[in-house]
Motif scaffolding. Structure first.
Motif, PDB file in Angstrom:
ATOM      1  N   VAL A  54       0.837  -1.206   0.000  1.00  0.00           N
ATOM      2  CA  VAL A  54       0.000   0.000   0.000  1.00  0.00           C
ATOM      3  C   VAL A  54       0.868   1.251   0.000  1.00  0.00           C
ATOM      4  O   VAL A  54       0.640   2.193  -0.772  1.00  0.00           O
ATOM      5  CB  VAL A  54      -0.965  -0.007   1.206  1.00  0.00           C
ATOM      6  CG1 VAL A  54      -1.693   1.330   1.313  1.00  0.00           C
ATOM      7  CG2 VAL A  54      -1.971  -1.149   1.076  1.00  0.00           C
ATOM      8  N   LEU A  55       1.905   1.278   0.855  1.00  0.00           N
ATOM      9  CA  LEU A  55       2.777   2.445   0.915  1.00  0.00           C
ATOM     10  C   LEU A  55       3.546   2.639  -0.396  1.00  0.00           C
ATOM     11  O   LEU A  55       3.723   3.769  -0.869  1.00  0.00           O
ATOM     12  CB  LEU A  55       3.759   2.313   2.075  1.00  0.00           C
ATOM     13  CG  LEU A  55       3.173   2.441   3.485  1.00  0.00           C
ATOM     14  CD1 LEU A  55       4.258   2.231   4.537  1.00  0.00           C
ATOM     15  CD2 LEU A  55       2.511   3.802   3.680  1.00  0.00           C
ATOM     16  N   THR A  56       4.003   1.530  -0.989  1.00  0.00           N
ATOM     17  CA  THR A  56       4.713   1.630  -2.264  1.00  0.00           C
ATOM     18  C   THR A  56       3.796   2.171  -3.347  1.00  0.00           C
ATOM     19  O   THR A  56       4.195   3.036  -4.149  1.00  0.00           O
ATOM     20  CB  THR A  56       5.262   0.258  -2.690  1.00  0.00           C
ATOM     21  OG1 THR A  56       6.163  -0.224  -1.695  1.00  0.00           O
ATOM     22  CG2 THR A  56       5.996   0.354  -4.014  1.00  0.00           C
ATOM     23  N   SER A  57       2.572   1.691  -3.388  1.00  0.00           N
ATOM     24  CA  SER A  57       1.614   2.154  -4.399  1.00  0.00           C
ATOM     25  C   SER A  57       1.233   3.608  -4.172  1.00  0.00           C
ATOM     26  O   SER A  57       1.045   4.366  -5.132  1.00  0.00           O
ATOM     27  CB  SER A  57       0.368   1.263  -4.384  1.00  0.00           C
ATOM     28  OG  SER A  57       0.702  -0.077  -4.695  1.00  0.00           O
ATOM     29  N   VAL A  58       1.109   4.007  -2.910  1.00  0.00           N
ATOM     30  CA  VAL A  58       0.839   5.415  -2.611  1.00  0.00           C
ATOM     31  C   VAL A  58       2.011   6.274  -3.062  1.00  0.00           C
ATOM     32  O   VAL A  58       1.842   7.325  -3.695  1.00  0.00           O
ATOM     33  CB  VAL A  58       0.571   5.618  -1.105  1.00  0.00           C
ATOM     34  CG1 VAL A  58       0.602   7.096  -0.739  1.00  0.00           C
ATOM     35  CG2 VAL A  58      -0.771   5.011  -0.721  1.00  0.00           C
ATOM     36  N   GLY A  59       3.237   5.808  -2.763  1.00  0.00           N
ATOM     37  CA  GLY A  59       4.421   6.546  -3.206  1.00  0.00           C
ATOM     38  C   GLY A  59       4.522   6.623  -4.717  1.00  0.00           C
ATOM     39  O   GLY A  59       5.009   7.616  -5.271  1.00  0.00           O
ATOM     40  N   TYR A  60       4.061   5.576  -5.400  1.00  0.00           N
ATOM     41  CA  TYR A  60       4.068   5.546  -6.861  1.00  0.00           C
ATOM     42  C   TYR A  60       3.052   6.529  -7.440  1.00  0.00           C
ATOM     43  O   TYR A  60       3.361   7.305  -8.350  1.00  0.00           O
ATOM     44  CB  TYR A  60       3.759   4.128  -7.328  1.00  0.00           C
ATOM     45  CG  TYR A  60       3.591   3.958  -8.817  1.00  0.00           C
ATOM     46  CD1 TYR A  60       4.638   4.217  -9.684  1.00  0.00           C
ATOM     47  CD2 TYR A  60       2.390   3.506  -9.344  1.00  0.00           C
ATOM     48  CE1 TYR A  60       4.489   4.040 -11.054  1.00  0.00           C
ATOM     49  CE2 TYR A  60       2.236   3.327 -10.711  1.00  0.00           C
ATOM     50  CZ  TYR A  60       3.287   3.590 -11.557  1.00  0.00           C
ATOM     51  OH  TYR A  60       3.137   3.417 -12.911  1.00  0.00           O
ATOM     52  N   ALA A  61       1.840   6.499  -6.901  1.00  0.00           N
ATOM     53  CA  ALA A  61       0.773   7.357  -7.427  1.00  0.00           C
ATOM     54  C   ALA A  61       0.971   8.813  -7.027  1.00  0.00           C
ATOM     55  O   ALA A  61       0.737   9.728  -7.825  1.00  0.00           O
ATOM     56  CB  ALA A  61      -0.587   6.847  -6.937  1.00  0.00           C
ATOM     57  N   VAL A  62       1.378   9.046  -5.779  1.00  0.00           N
ATOM     58  CA  VAL A  62       1.578  10.411  -5.297  1.00  0.00           C
ATOM     59  C   VAL A  62       2.982  10.858  -5.703  1.00  0.00           C
ATOM     60  O   VAL A  62       3.966  10.397  -5.148  1.00  0.00           O
ATOM     61  CB  VAL A  62       1.416  10.494  -3.764  1.00  0.00           C
ATOM     62  CG1 VAL A  62       1.707  11.908  -3.280  1.00  0.00           C
ATOM     63  CG2 VAL A  62       0.011  10.073  -3.357  1.00  0.00           C
ATOM     64  N   GLY A  63       3.053  11.718  -6.686  1.00  0.00           N
ATOM     65  CA  GLY A  63       4.344  12.179  -7.184  1.00  0.00           C
ATOM     66  C   GLY A  63       4.403  13.688  -7.284  1.00  0.00           C
ATOM     67  O   GLY A  63       3.630  14.414  -6.648  1.00  0.00           O
ATOM     68  N   LEU A  64       5.314  14.157  -8.114  1.00  0.00           N
ATOM     69  CA  LEU A  64       5.517  15.591  -8.257  1.00  0.00           C
ATOM     70  C   LEU A  64       4.285  16.290  -8.825  1.00  0.00           C
ATOM     71  O   LEU A  64       4.008  17.439  -8.490  1.00  0.00           O
ATOM     72  CB  LEU A  64       6.724  15.851  -9.156  1.00  0.00           C
ATOM     73  CG  LEU A  64       8.062  15.304  -8.630  1.00  0.00           C
ATOM     74  CD1 LEU A  64       9.156  15.477  -9.674  1.00  0.00           C
ATOM     75  CD2 LEU A  64       8.456  15.993  -7.336  1.00  0.00           C
ATOM     76  N   GLY A  65       3.535  15.590  -9.684  1.00  0.00           N
ATOM     77  CA  GLY A  65       2.354  16.194 -10.283  1.00  0.00           C
ATOM     78  C   GLY A  65       1.301  16.591  -9.264  1.00  0.00           C
ATOM     79  O   GLY A  65       0.542  17.543  -9.484  1.00  0.00           O
ATOM     80  N   THR A 267       5.762   8.260   3.708  1.00  0.00           N
ATOM     81  CA  THR A 267       5.059   8.899   4.825  1.00  0.00           C
ATOM     82  C   THR A 267       5.628  10.265   5.190  1.00  0.00           C
ATOM     83  O   THR A 267       4.877  11.172   5.549  1.00  0.00           O
ATOM     84  CB  THR A 267       5.112   7.998   6.073  1.00  0.00           C
ATOM     85  OG1 THR A 267       6.477   7.716   6.410  1.00  0.00           O
ATOM     86  CG2 THR A 267       4.385   6.679   5.818  1.00  0.00           C
ATOM     87  N   PHE A 268       6.962  10.424   5.100  1.00  0.00           N
ATOM     88  CA  PHE A 268       7.552  11.684   5.543  1.00  0.00           C
ATOM     89  C   PHE A 268       7.104  12.891   4.712  1.00  0.00           C
ATOM     90  O   PHE A 268       7.011  14.001   5.258  1.00  0.00           O
ATOM     91  CB  PHE A 268       9.082  11.588   5.544  1.00  0.00           C
ATOM     92  CG  PHE A 268       9.750  12.707   6.292  1.00  0.00           C
ATOM     93  CD1 PHE A 268       9.707  12.743   7.679  1.00  0.00           C
ATOM     94  CD2 PHE A 268      10.399  13.730   5.621  1.00  0.00           C
ATOM     95  CE1 PHE A 268      10.308  13.778   8.378  1.00  0.00           C
ATOM     96  CE2 PHE A 268      10.997  14.759   6.306  1.00  0.00           C
ATOM     97  CZ  PHE A 268      10.950  14.791   7.697  1.00  0.00           C
ATOM     98  N   PRO A 269       6.813  12.750   3.384  1.00  0.00           N
ATOM     99  CA  PRO A 269       6.282  13.913   2.666  1.00  0.00           C
ATOM    100  C   PRO A 269       5.029  14.500   3.307  1.00  0.00           C
ATOM    101  O   PRO A 269       4.821  15.722   3.254  1.00  0.00           O
ATOM    102  CB  PRO A 269       5.983  13.348   1.272  1.00  0.00           C
ATOM    103  CG  PRO A 269       6.968  12.254   1.094  1.00  0.00           C
ATOM    104  CD  PRO A 269       7.102  11.633   2.461  1.00  0.00           C
TER     105      PRO A 269
END
Length: 637
Positions: A54-65, A267-269
């Motif tokens: 879940v965290l990896t997928s969140v990190g993948y989807a949540v990006g600079l955009g 999580t830190f972002p």
């Protein structure tokens, strides 16, 4: 073999051998009395636990955009009114497509190439995904390396883009902080020394900010033309090497190592966003910026462009058709509830976009307040927001280097979360395709090789013309081609393989069939919305520009070539597969090429039940099952 029923954490009830050992000697899951849970798929490996996925997928989807594109789109398309089409597109297109890709990869436990055993003629879609991920991975890491550079340059008492008294500044430079102010003084002192001549500041067409000149003349030392490469910017090249090295280290053991890193990077972002948000809303003018961001202009809801922007943002921000979602899900355990995960990850992604808007516009509102200009005069998107507008606003704050460090560290982590999955997508596709024991044992070598190639291909983007090429790749490499790839994927699964078969596959995996709403979306609504996005993209197309620079025709031709290079994989491989298929007529060859491969289905023997049984071999993770009669609906034939 004596069977028993066991419930595993995060999984549906399913049957497994009572001794926890597969036929062939492979261990799958926890064995009673053992404190350590073994991988279900011991050949490919699994996530350590479901939180890692879940965290990896969140990190993948949540990006600079999420930070530099969504807030700009929101205020440009009606503020709060934009939220209506945005969340409608999330419900009817974003979440269904996300669930489709997760279930696709999880069911077969294969990457973006291997999953096309479902219909081998469409394997070109997988190659198209690899091409897109390659392009994005090349330029995305360059953006991360520039964030690294700004992060390092923020480790100082005075941000270098604060004043106009540097060798790279021009006579047109006009800062928001006077040369005599002390950065660590009170906010009142900092803002009372604004550059004299308000008319010069208000006239944005003449004013050039210190941050803009630092970006153009010092960081990039930008050339006058995309064909004039000039020299390699060695500081940027060094940061690019650091960025690729960090990505490689985090993926050195595949999902086993990246799954641990994402506990921090994903999580830190949110910690940094919260710190910047609290700081931002306490500033003068912040409320005006937030109002500008959220005030609804309901008349714009009737504008088709607003709906097109909403659909495009949902589609691109979730990472659909990149191959990353399929790859990440392929490391799940077979009975993982990916339906639940898709809803959690999609909503988290969109909520992050909205939250980031508050962070961005509170600071921009503060800056506009002190410049006595509308918020629209300081608002920007893309690199212009991340490396010019927002850094300039930070110079107005006391202890500005601290806020700058936090901001760019957040950008680095957001970028790395996406970059991890882009690299893993390519590595997994290569390893799954070759599939030998040697390549599986030496997956780290493949990861290193791909990282080195990615670094070398990114070197031209660190030249003086690099920003032109970066924006060209960003606008063309992953634009309409992603929409076409996603549309063909939906058609293949729903109408070539057959929706009935796929619904049964999902039910076998999850223990319940897909909800009726998702069945309707997959078959009808989502493909229509994807088609709408494609039409909208074509109608709204405008040749790319960068500030006042107009790209020459030959560079636009290269851009379109990059876009077509991923799409062209689909018909080329389809024709190749048809030509190699047995049959007396073209129709027979076509039907054979569309037929599911005998090895299509669950990777592990214990999960191959129903029409996927019996197994011909018990010694491999992906057994040869013998010819299974084709049961797809094949409506187009």
């Amino acid at each position: 073999t004596q069977l028993r029923l066991e419930r595993r954490s995060g999984e549906s009830d399913h049957l497994m051998p009572a001794d926890g050992v597969m036929q062939g000697g492979m261990r799958n899951g926890a064995v009673p009395g053992e404190p350590v849970k073994k991988d279900e798929n011991s050949r490919r490996g699994n996530w350590g636990n479901q939180i890692e996925f879940v965290l990896t997928s969140v990190g993948y989807a949540v990006g600079l955009g999420n930070v530099w594109r969504f807030p700009y789109l929101c205020y440009r398309n009606g503020g709060g009114a934009f939220m209506l089409p945005y969340f409608i597109m999330l419900v009817f297109c974003g979440i269904p497509l996300f669930f489709l890709e997760l279930s696709f990869g999880q069911f077969a436990s294969l990457g973006c190439l291997g999953v096309w055993k479902i219909s081998p003629m469409f394997k070109g879609v997988g190659y198209g995904m690899m091409v897109v991920s390659t392009y994005i991975g090349i330029y995305y890491n360059v953006v991360i390396c520039i964030a690294f550079y700004y992060f390092f340059m923020s480790m100082t008492n005075l941000l270098p883009w604060t004043y106009c008294n540097n060798p790279w500044n021009t006579p047109d430079c006009s800062g928001v902080v006077g040369t005599g102010s002390q950065l660590n003084g009170s906010l009142t002192n900092a803002t009372s020394t604004l550059v004299a001549g308000v008319s010069e500041v208000v006239n944005r067409s003449k004013r050039t900010s210190p941050s803009e000149e630092y970006w153009k003349h010092y960081v990039l030392n930008i050339s006058d033309d995309i064909g004039n490469f000039g020299e390699v910017r060695l500081p940027i090249l060094g940061c690019l090497a650091i960025s690729w090295f960090v990505v490689f280290l985090c993926l050195i053991r595949g999902v086993k190592s990246s799954g641990k890193v994402v506990y921090f990077t994903a999580t830190f972002p949110y910690v940094v966003l919260t710190i910047l948000f609290i700081r931002g809303i306490t500033l003068d003018g912040a409320i005006n910026g937030i109002k500008y961001y959220l005030t609804p202009q309901w008349q714009k809801v009737l504008d088709a462009k607003v709906w097109g922007d909403a659909a495009s943002q949902i589609f691109y921000s979730l990472g659909c058709a990149w191959g990353g979602l399929i790859t990440m899900a392929s490391y799940n355990k077979f009975h993982n509830n990916c339906f639940r995960d898709s809803i959690i990850i999609s909503i988290t992604n969109c909520a992050t976009s909205v939250y980031a808007g508050f962070v961005i516009f509170s600071i921009l509102g503060f800056m506009a307040h002190h410049l006595n200009v509308p918020v629209s005069e300081v608002a920007d998107h893309g690199p212009g927001l991340a490396f010019v507008a927002y850094p300039e606003a930070l110079t107005l704050l006391p202890i500005s280097p601290l806020w700058s460090l936090l901001f760019f560290f957040m950008l680095i982590l957001l970028g790395l979360g996406t970059q991890f999955c882009l690299l893993e997508t390519l590595v997994t596709a290569i390893v799954d395709e070759i599939g030998t024991d040697w390549i599986i044992r030496n997956k780290t070598v493949v990861t290193l090789s791909v990282a080195i190639v990615g670094f070398l291909l990114g070197v031209p983007l660190t030249t003086q013309a690099g920003i032109y090429w970066l924006l060209l790749m960003d606008n063309y490499a992953a634009s309409f081609s992603l929409v076409i790839i996603s549309c063909i994927m939906c058609i293949c699964i729903m109408y070539i393989y057959g929706h009935t078969n796929y619904f049964k596959d999902v039910e076998m995996m999850l223990g319940f069939p897909p909800p009726l709403f998702f069945k309707v979306c997959w078959r009808f609504i989502s493909p229509v919305i994807i088609s709408f996005i494609l039409i909208f993209t074509v109608i709204q197309y405008k040749p790319i520009t960068y500030n006042d620079y107009i790209y020459p025709g030959w560079s636009l031709a290269i851009g379109f070539s990059m876009a077509l290079s991923s799409v062209i994989c689909i018909p080329i491989y389809a024709l190749y597969k048809i030509s190699r298929s047995p049959g007396a007529t073209f129709r027979e060859r076509l039907k054979y090429a569309c037929r599911s491969h005998p090895k299509w289905g669950p990777a592990l023997q214990e999960h191959r039940t129903g029409r996927y049984a019996p197994m011909a071999s018990e010694d491999t993770v992906e057994p040869s099952v013998g010819e299974i009669p084709f049961t797809g609906d094949l409506y187009i034939l």
